[in-house]
Design a protein around this motif. Structure first.
Motif, PDB file in Angstrom:
ATOM      1  N   THR A  96       2.585  -0.303   4.085  1.00 12.00           N
ATOM      2  CA  THR A  96       3.545  -1.332   4.489  1.00 12.00           C
ATOM      3  C   THR A  96       3.384  -2.548   3.587  1.00 12.00           C
ATOM      4  O   THR A  96       2.267  -3.036   3.396  1.00 12.00           O
ATOM      5  CB  THR A  96       3.321  -1.737   5.954  1.00 12.00           C
ATOM      6  N   LEU A  98       4.532  -6.568   2.754  1.00 15.31           N
ATOM      7  CA  LEU A  98       5.097  -7.767   3.365  1.00 15.31           C
ATOM      8  C   LEU A  98       4.904  -8.949   2.428  1.00 15.31           C
ATOM      9  O   LEU A  98       3.773  -9.337   2.124  1.00 15.31           O
ATOM     10  CB  LEU A  98       4.434  -8.058   4.713  1.00 15.31           C
ATOM     11  N   VAL A 135      11.690  -2.957   5.876  1.00  9.82           N
ATOM     12  CA  VAL A 135      11.608  -4.166   6.693  1.00  9.82           C
ATOM     13  C   VAL A 135      13.037  -4.578   7.021  1.00  9.82           C
ATOM     14  O   VAL A 135      13.882  -4.673   6.126  1.00  9.82           O
ATOM     15  CB  VAL A 135      10.877  -5.297   5.951  1.00  9.82           C
ATOM     16  N   SER A 136      13.316  -4.821   8.284  1.00 10.15           N
ATOM     17  CA  SER A 136      14.688  -5.104   8.702  1.00 10.15           C
ATOM     18  C   SER A 136      15.183  -6.417   8.093  1.00 10.15           C
ATOM     19  O   SER A 136      14.411  -7.371   7.936  1.00 10.15           O
ATOM     20  CB  SER A 136      14.776  -5.181  10.224  1.00 10.15           C
ATOM     21  N   SER A 160      -1.724  -1.333   4.565  1.00  7.56           N
ATOM     22  CA  SER A 160      -0.724  -2.392   4.434  1.00  7.56           C
ATOM     23  C   SER A 160      -1.186  -3.397   3.395  1.00  7.56           C
ATOM     24  O   SER A 160      -2.379  -3.486   3.072  1.00  7.56           O
ATOM     25  CB  SER A 160      -0.459  -3.085   5.776  1.00  7.56           C
ATOM     26  N   VAL A 431       4.321 -11.584  12.963  1.00  5.60           N
ATOM     27  CA  VAL A 431       4.709 -10.255  12.498  1.00  5.60           C
ATOM     28  C   VAL A 431       3.565  -9.295  12.790  1.00  5.60           C
ATOM     29  O   VAL A 431       2.404  -9.596  12.496  1.00  5.60           O
ATOM     30  CB  VAL A 431       5.013 -10.263  10.988  1.00  5.60           C
ATOM     31  N   LEU A 433       2.056  -5.539  11.984  1.00  2.00           N
ATOM     32  CA  LEU A 433       2.122  -4.418  11.058  1.00  2.00           C
ATOM     33  C   LEU A 433       1.601  -3.170  11.760  1.00  2.00           C
ATOM     34  O   LEU A 433       0.529  -3.184  12.364  1.00  2.00           O
ATOM     35  CB  LEU A 433       1.289  -4.702   9.808  1.00  2.00           C
ATOM     36  N   GLY A 437       5.807   0.181  10.047  1.00  2.11           N
ATOM     37  CA  GLY A 437       6.224  -0.917   9.186  1.00  2.11           C
ATOM     38  C   GLY A 437       5.951  -2.258   9.821  1.00  2.11           C
ATOM     39  O   GLY A 437       5.032  -2.416  10.637  1.00  2.11           O
ATOM     40  N   ALA A 438       6.770  -3.254   9.471  1.00  2.00           N
ATOM     41  CA  ALA A 438       6.606  -4.623   9.963  1.00  2.00           C
ATOM     42  C   ALA A 438       7.699  -4.933  10.974  1.00  2.00           C
ATOM     43  O   ALA A 438       8.879  -4.692  10.725  1.00  2.00           O
ATOM     44  CB  ALA A 438       6.666  -5.609   8.805  1.00  2.00           C
ATOM     45  N   GLN A 439       7.296  -5.464  12.129  1.00  2.00           N
ATOM     46  CA  GLN A 439       8.242  -5.881  13.158  1.00  2.00           C
ATOM     47  C   GLN A 439       7.818  -7.237  13.702  1.00  2.00           C
ATOM     48  O   GLN A 439       6.664  -7.643  13.555  1.00  2.00           O
ATOM     49  CB  GLN A 439       8.293  -4.869  14.316  1.00  2.00           C
TER      50      GLN A 439
END
Length: 548
Positions: A96, A98, A135-136, A160, A431, A433, A437-439
């Protein structure tokens, strides 16, 4: 030398030469006589000073080969024969990514240099057969708007990497050329454990004037970013590939997760210990912050004031006094006095004065937030002088509990009433992880009691009581105080002699808080992400059998 006893001098010399020649031949053929065990990669900064440089003449779009190129190669992974045959406990084919802007002057995510670096990182990892969870766009936009970002890790977090970018432009002395330099600095994580800090650098030289120079600078920065990304990925992949499944298990701390009480239940299973005798003396430290103007100024943010904290502090201090605890053993630190340094000093002083049969109680009220780069549920109190840029101003609950236990006392209670619904720590994005992924994290900043305790790896008699679960708010009452502290005070006053802490929490605190909060949540659903407020209790040793 014992092989040569009884042999003549010439013969000894001849045999010695033969053995020496044989040893040299074996070395040349790769016959190693000593096997080496792969070492765990060091946790810490690993800086790539490679200057992978090209020169662009923006006037003619010609690429000029530099006089020299220096590149420090990344360490190679160990031979496959040294890798354990055990299956890795977390996915090893996914990483992941970021982007996290860490300095005010650093490029933003949408800066052309940052975009080029991100694209190059993804491309280099995909070429090495890594999957990169998307990542959204909503999360990216929120990160772009938020001045403060906290990163935490879900229990299933795998590989990550968070990264930040720096760029600079400097003229070459005596000539009409410039050096575009880009550095990408990354923290590499396995689960919630930081494996290393890596850095990749790239430098591109260009020449030109006017508009040609502007184009040359932009293109040079993009190419330098690509060079930095390739250098960084080479180092990161080498680190990850060198890990055995056992080492991955250790970094990810998976045994820790298996033993952790997640906070989904009000009470964990009982310890089975007999009730502890009443303490010889009780020492209490009450900490609260209601005025957050200073913290807002330090963080360029808007932390809402919490007027109910003053009510809670007075109620809890008066309750312990009514239970017979001498006023000189009940100390308060409020607002300006509740700085990180004063809190540490207050806990240390309480720990020093306690005897072997004493009980230490620490009560904390105010804002709470998730601790940065820790597991989700490892949180901290937002003290009066809290600053995102100053680690010393942000002790987490585990650190405070650990300081308490540096005492001759044999029982310890921490009570945390944070995440008040009357106001949240705004301008803060958290955030999480995970393997997906990242949310955006939904945690409100309350600690996970079981996780806080188990981080100490102790069997001492410790109890931690939190006002709510990770994703819940602590509700306020009509008089301005907290719903949790109101019922905690009632429960302590109404408890019969020698009633253990577990029974007080279960029957006199948790039940009325849950039932009352459900009624309030039905009236105001927006206050209640889960439909109720749930106090959470965790302990080690015979902590659930402590008598107040």
């Amino acid at each position: 030398m014992s092989l040569f006893i009884g042999v003549g001098t010439r013969t000894r010399r001849f045999l010695f030469c033969c053995l020496t020649t044989l040893a040299l031949l074996m070395t040349a053929m790769g016959c190693n006589t000593v096997s080496t065990k792969p070492q765990l990669p060091a946790v810490g900064a690993s800086i790539d000073n490679a200057a992978n440089t090209r020169t662009i003449d923006s006037a003619s779009s010609r690429t000029i080969t530099p006089e020299y190129t220096v590149e420090t190669s990344a360490p190679e992974p160990p031979p496959s024969s040294t890798v354990s045959s055990y299956r890795s406990p977390i996915p090893t084919d996914t990483i992941t990514l970021l982007f996290r802007k860490e300095e005010d002057k650093a490029p933003k995510r949408l800066d052309p240099t940052s975009l080029a670096a991100t694209a190059a990182l993804e491309r280099a990892l995909l070429q090495r057969n890594y999957k990169i969870p998307p990542v959204s766009p909503d999360l990216l936009r929120k990160l772009d708007r938020s001045p403060n970002v906290v990163v935490c890790f879900a229990p299933d977090a795998g590989f990550s990497m968070t990264y930040a970018i720096q760029k600079s432009l400097r003229p070459d002395p005596g000539v009409n050329t410039y050096a575009a330099e880009v550095a990408i600095r990354a923290r590499v994580f396995v689960g919630a454990g930081m494996l290393s800090v890596e850095e990749g650098r790239g430098t591109i030289r260009f020449s030109g004037n006017g508009q040609q120079r502007d184009y040359g600078e932009r293109r040079a920065m993009e190419l330098a970013a690509e060079r930095a990304a390739n250098s960084l990925v080479k180092r990161v992949v080498a680190r990850l590939k060198s890990l055995t499944p056992i080492q991955i298990w250790e970094y990810a701390d998976l045994q820790f997760d298996q033993a952790t009480i997640t906070g989904d239940e009000v009470l964990p299973p009982p310890s089975g210990e007999a009730p502890l005798p009443s303490p010889a003396q009780v020492h209490v430290l009450v900490i609260g912050v209601s005025d957050y103007r200073n913290a807002s100024r330090l963080n360029h943010a808007n932390y809402h004031n919490l007027n109910g904290v003053t009510v809670d502090m007075q109620n809890i201090a008066n309750t312990f006094a009514e239970l017979g605890i001498a006023r000189n053993r009940i100390n308060l630190l409020k607002d300006r006095d509740a700085t990180a340094a004063n809190v540490r000093a207050g806990i240390d002083a309480m720990a020093r004065t306690a005897g072997p049969d004493d009980l230490l109680v620490l009560y904390i009220s105010g804002h709470g937030m998730q601790a940065n780069f820790k597991k989700e549920g490892m949180s901290l109190p937002v003290l009066y002088d809290f600053s995102m840029q100053n680690r010393e101003s942000a002790p987490d609950f585990t650190e405070l509990l650990e300081r308490m236990t540096q005492s001759a006392a044999d029982r310890f209670v921490m009570i945390v009433d944070t995440c008040h619904s009357g106001g949240a720590v705004s301008d803060l994005t958290t955030v999480v992880l995970s393997s997906q992924g990242a949310q955006l994290s939904k945690t409100k900043g309350a600690p996970s009691p079981g996780m806080v305790i188990r981080a100490l790896d102790t069997t001492r008699n410790i109890a931690v009581l939190a006002a709510s679960r990770l994703k819940e708010y602590s509700l306020e009452t009509a008089d301005g105080g907290g719903l949790f502290t109101k019922h905690l005070v009632k429960g302590l006053k109404s408890a019969h002699e020698n009633e253990v802490l577990r029974d007080i929490v279960e029957k006199r605190v948790a039940e009325p808080v849950i039932s009352t909060s459900r009624e309030e949540c039905n009236k105001h659903p927006g206050k209640c992400p889960t439909g109720q407020q749930t106090p959470v209790f965790g302990f080690s040793g015979g902590g659930d059998m402590i008598c107040l």
